[in-house]
Design an enzyme around this catalytic site. Structure first.
Site, PDB file in Angstrom:
ATOM      1  N   HIS A 211       0.825  -1.192   0.004  1.00  0.00           N
ATOM      2  CA  HIS A 211      -0.066  -0.123   0.084  1.00  0.00           C
ATOM      3  C   HIS A 211       0.972   1.393   0.033  1.00  0.00           C
ATOM      4  O   HIS A 211       1.705   1.596   0.925  1.00  0.00           O
ATOM      5  CB  HIS A 211      -0.910   0.074   1.164  1.00  0.00           C
ATOM      6  CG  HIS A 211      -1.823   1.220   1.335  1.00  0.00           C
ATOM      7  ND1 HIS A 211      -3.017   1.039   1.621  1.00  0.00           N
ATOM      8  CD2 HIS A 211      -1.703   2.550   1.407  1.00  0.00           C
ATOM      9  CE1 HIS A 211      -3.740   2.142   1.587  1.00  0.00           C
ATOM     10  NE2 HIS A 211      -3.001   2.941   1.423  1.00  0.00           N
ATOM     11  N   LYS A 240      -4.469   0.701   9.009  1.00  0.00           N
ATOM     12  CA  LYS A 240      -3.115   0.963   9.104  1.00  0.00           C
ATOM     13  C   LYS A 240      -2.475   0.719  10.670  1.00  0.00           C
ATOM     14  O   LYS A 240      -3.332   1.304  11.540  1.00  0.00           O
ATOM     15  CB  LYS A 240      -2.678   2.262   8.369  1.00  0.00           C
ATOM     16  CG  LYS A 240      -3.033   2.317   6.919  1.00  0.00           C
ATOM     17  CD  LYS A 240      -3.207   3.879   6.472  1.00  0.00           C
ATOM     18  CE  LYS A 240      -3.640   3.982   5.224  1.00  0.00           C
ATOM     19  NZ  LYS A 240      -3.874   5.101   4.665  1.00  0.00           N
ATOM     20  N   ASN A 292      -8.024  10.301  -0.645  1.00  0.00           N
ATOM     21  CA  ASN A 292      -8.407  10.814   0.680  1.00  0.00           C
ATOM     22  C   ASN A 292      -8.400  12.160   0.540  1.00  0.00           C
ATOM     23  O   ASN A 292      -7.538  12.820   0.539  1.00  0.00           O
ATOM     24  CB  ASN A 292      -7.619  10.222   1.746  1.00  0.00           C
ATOM     25  CG  ASN A 292      -7.856   8.718   2.029  1.00  0.00           C
ATOM     26  OD1 ASN A 292      -6.885   7.935   2.046  1.00  0.00           O
ATOM     27  ND2 ASN A 292      -9.032   8.296   2.075  1.00  0.00           N
ATOM     28  N   ARG A 294      -8.696  14.892   2.516  1.00  0.00           N
ATOM     29  CA  ARG A 294      -8.768  15.076   3.953  1.00  0.00           C
ATOM     30  C   ARG A 294      -7.084  14.984   4.413  1.00  0.00           C
ATOM     31  O   ARG A 294      -6.120  14.568   3.611  1.00  0.00           O
ATOM     32  CB  ARG A 294      -9.546  14.630   4.559  1.00  0.00           C
ATOM     33  CG  ARG A 294      -9.370  13.209   4.748  1.00  0.00           C
ATOM     34  CD  ARG A 294      -9.953  12.349   5.837  1.00  0.00           C
ATOM     35  NE  ARG A 294      -9.981  10.892   5.857  1.00  0.00           N
ATOM     36  CZ  ARG A 294      -9.008  10.148   6.115  1.00  0.00           C
ATOM     37  NH1 ARG A 294      -7.780  10.648   6.387  1.00  0.00           N
ATOM     38  NH2 ARG A 294      -9.029   8.759   5.811  1.00  0.00           N
ATOM     39  N   ARG A 340       1.057   3.941  15.068  1.00  0.00           N
ATOM     40  CA  ARG A 340      -0.180   4.189  15.483  1.00  0.00           C
ATOM     41  C   ARG A 340      -0.486   3.222  16.838  1.00  0.00           C
ATOM     42  O   ARG A 340      -0.631   2.295  16.716  1.00  0.00           O
ATOM     43  CB  ARG A 340      -1.467   4.092  14.803  1.00  0.00           C
ATOM     44  CG  ARG A 340      -1.236   4.696  13.435  1.00  0.00           C
ATOM     45  CD  ARG A 340      -2.686   4.527  12.577  1.00  0.00           C
ATOM     46  NE  ARG A 340      -2.604   5.204  11.323  1.00  0.00           N
ATOM     47  CZ  ARG A 340      -4.074   5.169  10.526  1.00  0.00           C
ATOM     48  NH1 ARG A 340      -4.780   4.974  10.975  1.00  0.00           N
ATOM     49  NH2 ARG A 340      -3.545   5.642   9.102  1.00  0.00           N
TER      50      ARG A 340
END
Length: 448
Positions: A211, A240, A292, A294, A340
């Site tokens: 990705h 993710k 995306n 944003r 994350r």
């Protein structure tokens, strides 16, 4: 004296804090909204005005357009920044903000609708010369015979996707011709429930793709710049977990060619603001999957390598200013990795809300922690489980990996489960070290 412009932050958590800090740097006043469950959020200490917009339920607070607009009018806001998630890619909200006489920090509702529908987005990308997966020309027809004929022409395996989809919903992998009708029927039903639309399309299914993302910035003066690429292949259930820049093992000239095409596509569709083109990469080829419209969760990875403040630039171009840099000014250096950190069980991924009894964030050279949590903060059960983003920058990929390993080991979050243990395993995994992780590696248990 001229009154400072006021920006209402229509979000919560670490991204609300990130936007509040950018506003302060720009000399703008910020307005923080919060639900009744979020009255003690850290970003509320960094805004100039705060206002409660409703109960804990997101539907009655952060997703309630009427309440957010009422708060904006009450506090005399000039602009609204949606952050990511919630209303950030809702064109109806963007329209409502503009109709209220306010500035929406993001692309126009028209462009958002165009790129939010995967079928129309793919057509625009093909017209702009951006590589796309072979697939159906538009939505699959209702007639079973025509549906079967189109899928047979694409070849198997293929994947059926919802045109308005995201997060893995409305997707079905079709291994043989005999599975087409049932897969399309199920995908349509799931899409209708999740997105209110049942249009689906089909395209070739890649078995082991990576990705890859291209970050862009564009203004209303016809300028569009790409800011490097990210590899976001470490995922579980289409979410993710680890991102890095630049993508390992992909020739820089190939990335540059793709980035140039993405910038040109932005100029073609009249895109303004920050955005991300997402691709699958397999056997040396890129294939567009979606855009995306944003700010991305993983934007700090790009900031650390290119040295640009994406949020600040995002606000600036929304004010009508031209980009503060050209493509020649963008010089990406070193390597960055982001983990994350979610309040989840690292093995089952089940959310783990609760009170944080210890908070010791990592620090040191090349280490950045974006987080809204603190000692005694209670992670609520109502929202996304993301509680922190740990980002490191090193002179090389090997250096960045070592820094991230040390930073993860140093970080202490007590009282709840987090994904740190899983991320530590990922950074030791052979596939990650070799830079060969695919989007399926984690789900298949190849990095545990």
């Amino acid at each position: 004296m001229t009154k400072p412009l006021r920006v209402l932050i229509a979000n919560r958590g670490e991204i609300a804090l990130r936007i509040a800090r950018a506003c302060r740097l720009m000399g703008l006043e910020s307005i923080g909204v919060y639900s009744e469950a979020d009255a003690e959020l850290a970003h509320l200490n960094c805004v100039d005005t705060k206002v409660c917009i409703g109960p804990a339920s997101a539907a009655q607070s952060y997703l309630n357009q009427e309440r957010i607009l009422r708060a904006a009018q009450l506090c005399q806001a000039d602009m609204i920044h949606p952050g990511y998630g919630f209303l950030s890619e809702n064109p109806d909200f963007a329209d409502a903000v503009e109709s209220a006489g306010l500035t929406f920090i993001g692309p126009s509702a028209q462009v958002m609708r165009l790129m939010g529908d995967k079928i129309s987005a793919k057509r625009e990308m093909i017209a702009a010369g951006v590589p796309c997966l072979p697939g159906s020309d538009g939505a699959l027809p209702d007639a079973k015979q025509d549906m079967q004929r189109i899928c047979d022409a694409i070849g198997y395996p293929l994947i059926v996707k919802a045109s308005a989809g995201g997060g893995g919903r409305g997707m079905r992998i079709v291994e043989t011709a005999a599975d087409v009708v049932s897969a399309v029927t199920n995908a349509r039903q799931e899409s209708l429930l999740a997105f209110g639309k049942n249009d689906v399309y089909a395209e070739r299914f890649l078995k082991s793709p990576r990705h890859i993302e291209i970050q862009i910035m564009a203004d209303c003066h016809g300028n569009a710049v790409w800011l490097g690429a990210r590899d976001c292949s470490v995922q579980r259930r289409h979410q993710k977990l680890v991102e890095e820049a630049p993508p390992p093992g992909i020739p820089a000239q190939n990335i540059a060619l793709l980035g140039t095409k993405c910038a040109q596509a932005c100029r073609q569709i009249g895109y303004v603001g920050a955005g991300t083109f997402e691709f699958l990469y397999e056997d040396g080829e890129f294939y567009f999957i979606e855009m995306n419209t944003r700010l991305q969760v993983e934007h700090p990875v790009t900031e650390m390598t290119c040295g640009m403040d994406i949020v600040r630039e995002q606000i600036s171009v929304a004010l009508g200013n031209p980009l503060s840099f050209t493509q020649d000014d963008v010089q990406c250096t070193g390597h960055a990795i982001e983990c994350r950190i979610n309040a989840e069980n690292p093995d089952t991924f089940l959310p783990h809300p609760g009170k944080i009894t210890q908070w010791w964030p990592a620090g040191g050279p090349g280490v950045r922690m974006d987080s809204h949590i603190y000692d005694s903060y209670v992670v609520p059960p109502y929202y996304d489980s993301l509680i922190a983003k740990l980002i490191v920058h090193g002179s090389s990929r090997e250096d960045a990996i070592e820094r991230m390993r040390a930073a993860l080991a140093e970080t202490r979050i007590g009282g709840i489960c987090t994904t740190i243990a899983l991320q530590q395993r990922v950074l030791q995994a052979e596939a990650f070290l070799a830079g060969t992780v695919t989007v399926h590696s984690l789900d298949k248990g190849l990095m545990k």
